[in-house]
Enzyme design. Structure first.
Site, PDB file in Angstrom:
ATOM      1  N   ASP A   1     -21.387  96.894 -85.906  1.00 24.76           N
ATOM      2  CA  ASP A   1     -20.567  98.234 -85.976  1.00 24.76           C
ATOM      3  C   ASP A   1     -19.040  98.006 -86.206  1.00 24.76           C
ATOM      4  OD1 ASP A   1     -19.469 100.894 -85.584  1.00 24.76           O
ATOM      5  OD2 ASP A   1     -20.700 101.323 -83.862  1.00 24.76           O
ATOM      6  N   HIS A   2     -18.754  98.312 -87.295  1.00 25.39           N
ATOM      7  CA  HIS A   2     -17.348  97.850 -87.745  1.00 25.39           C
ATOM      8  C   HIS A   2     -16.098  98.783 -86.720  1.00 25.39           C
ATOM      9  CE1 HIS A   2     -14.689  95.823 -90.212  1.00 25.39           C
ATOM     10  NE2 HIS A   2     -15.632  95.774 -91.187  1.00 25.39           N
ATOM     11  N   ARG A   3     -16.453  99.636 -85.922  1.00 23.10           N
ATOM     12  CA  ARG A   3     -15.747 100.230 -85.030  1.00 23.10           C
ATOM     13  C   ARG A   3     -15.488  99.379 -83.909  1.00 23.10           C
ATOM     14  NH1 ARG A   3     -18.893 105.633 -83.803  1.00 23.10           N
ATOM     15  NH2 ARG A   3     -20.710 104.031 -83.547  1.00 23.10           N
TER      16      ARG A   3
END
Length: 474
Positions: free
Chosen positions: A444-446
């Site tokens: 998850d790039h968050r």
């Protein structure tokens, strides 16, 4: 005086609101003991047996096999008390028996009659019962009259009518396969199972359905929908002039429906990215061989990979996180509950190894084996299928090299492992044949940037190539 008590479908936990009746374990008129399993149901998490908190005579059942009931709906009624005996009048399991059972319950409440106290706690714990588990009673089936012998050459629905019913059950891998055959009018006794010892698999039933369709026989119907002929529309359904495409229709419900919803939500909500690397697993395979040659319990490869994962998460804890969308916060978790993908006859499930970071390779091997066996038998509880913080997906068992895994929502990452195969590799400056594996990480790039994800994956690859690297973290 015997009193009729109503047992409702209990809250099975983990936010589940409904369940599908797979198989009734008791008949109307049968005597049941406290905490005896009475029905097998399938939820979006698992297939479980539900124990009844009352002991007495079953007077009515609510719901047919294959139907869905919401939590809190009546499941069955039980007559308890001194006059509840197996020789009493047997109630019809249909609507009449249900209404009569409800009437008796209402009458008892209106007259203020004291309800008999059940011996169990009354809190149904799926898979555990409500008290000390008693010895399971032998099922008493009502005597059914022998069917009349059919005329020679007679047939029903285009299928031969059996003239004799062999004794004993047909070996079928799961109740779901038996239900698929029943709903599509497939005679299991006419099939030859392709499983061990002639066990009938889902693929055998589906092959029989395709063969019947190709012969111009009965078209497979949608499970749970009665066959009303080609011109009879379903009740309550809009009539469409467009013909429905042929083929086998499988409803997205139960485990498959839950998986579909979760994967769709993951793709919809998580901005994921994937990175991958090839690694030389020769030394890891040698280390495993040496460990298993020592005479102790055998260590599985997936357990070693799991041990590497937990060590990598200790160095890169950002990947052991979840995103609180309402608070707009990244929640970094302090325990590693490691999920692993397991393919079963009921579909893909992800059992969870609790506190994987606190287990050694031997403990991980034992827990993986236990959960895998439970998954294939359909005995996993909802608690064993939820709460994961990171997932390990060993798709190499399917003979593929690489993949881009879909994150198991609401987790933040998944490590994929391909097959380990001999390949040309430059080792110590020379070309050699080495055991090579492809590792992929979807994250998850968050929760992190590519540098953190790349560092995690590179550390995993280093441990695979040189297992001694792992010793520095122990």
């Amino acid at each position: 005086m015997a009193q009729v008590l109503e047992f409702k479908l209990p809250d099975l936990g983990e936010g589940l609101t409904e369940a599908e009746i797979v198989r009734w374990l008791v008949e109307v008129g049968e005597v049941v003991a406290v905490d005896q399993p009475v029905v097998e149901v399938e939820t979006a998490k698992a297939m479980v047996e539900v124990p009844c908190p009352y002991g007495g005579v079953v007077t009515a059942r609510f719901g047919e096999e294959g139907s869905e009931l919401p939590v809190g709906a009546p499941l069955l009624t039980v007559a308890v008390g001194e006059q509840a005996a197996p020789g009493g009048p047997e109630r019809d399991p249909g609507t009449g028996g249900a209404e009569a059972a409800r009437a008796e319950t209402t009458k008892a409440a209106a007259t203020g009659a004291e309800q008999p106290k059940a011996e169990g706690s009354g809190n149904v714990l799926v898979g555990y019962g409500t008290s000390e588990a008693p010895a399971r009673r032998r099922r008493v089936r009502p005597v059914r009259p022998e069917p009349a012998a059919p005329q020679a050459g007679a047939a029903a629905n285009g299928r031969p009518v059996r003239t004799a019913e062999p004794e004993g059950p047909v070996p079928v891998i799961s109740p779901l396969v038996r239900r698929l055959a029943r709903q599509n009018d497939v005679d299991l006794r006419e099939l030859t199972g392709s499983g061990p010892d002639g066990l009938i698999l889902r693929a055998d039933v589906e092959y029989a359905l395709r063969a019947a369709t190709a012969r111009g026989g009965r078209t497979a119907v949608q499970p749970g929908v009665a066959d009303q002929g080609p011109s009879a529309p379903r009740a309550g359904s809009p009539v469409s002039s467009a013909p429905r495409p042929g083929g086998i229709r499988t409803p997205l419900k139960g485990v498959r429906g839950a998986v579909a919803d979760k994967l769709s939500r993951s793709r919809r909500e998580i901005p994921d990215a994937t990175c991958w690397v090839d690694a030389d697993a020769t030394e890891l395979m040698r280390a495993r061989t040496a460990m298993n040659a020592s005479g102790g319990p055998r260590i599985s490869l997936v357990a070693l990979l799991a041990r590497i994962c937990t060590a990598a998460l200790a160095r890169f804890p950002e990947l052991n996180s979840t995103v609180d969308t309402q608070a707009r916060e990244v929640v970094q978790l302090d325990h590693v509950h490691l999920g692993f993908a397991a393919q079963t006859d009921r579909g893909l499930v992800v059992p969870v190894v609790r506190d994987a970071h606190a287990r050694d390779a031997e403990g991980l091997t034992a827990e993986f084996a236990r959960l895998t066996e439970a998954a294939r038998a359909g005995r996993l509880t909802p608690g064993e299928l939820t709460g994961g913080t990171f997932t390990l997906n060993n798709y190499g068992v399917f003979g593929v090299d690489g993949s881009t895994p879909i994150i198991n929502h609401p987790e933040a990452a998944m490590l994929g492992v391909g097959r380990i195969v001999p390949k040309p590799w430059v080792y110590e400056g020379e070309l050699a044949v080495r055991q090579v594996v492809q590792l992929s990480l979807t994250f998850d790039h968050r929760v992190c940037d590519g540098g953190t994800a790349g560092g995690f994956l590179r550390y995993v690859a280093d441990c695979v190539e040189q297992p001694a690297v792992l010793l520095r973290t122990l």
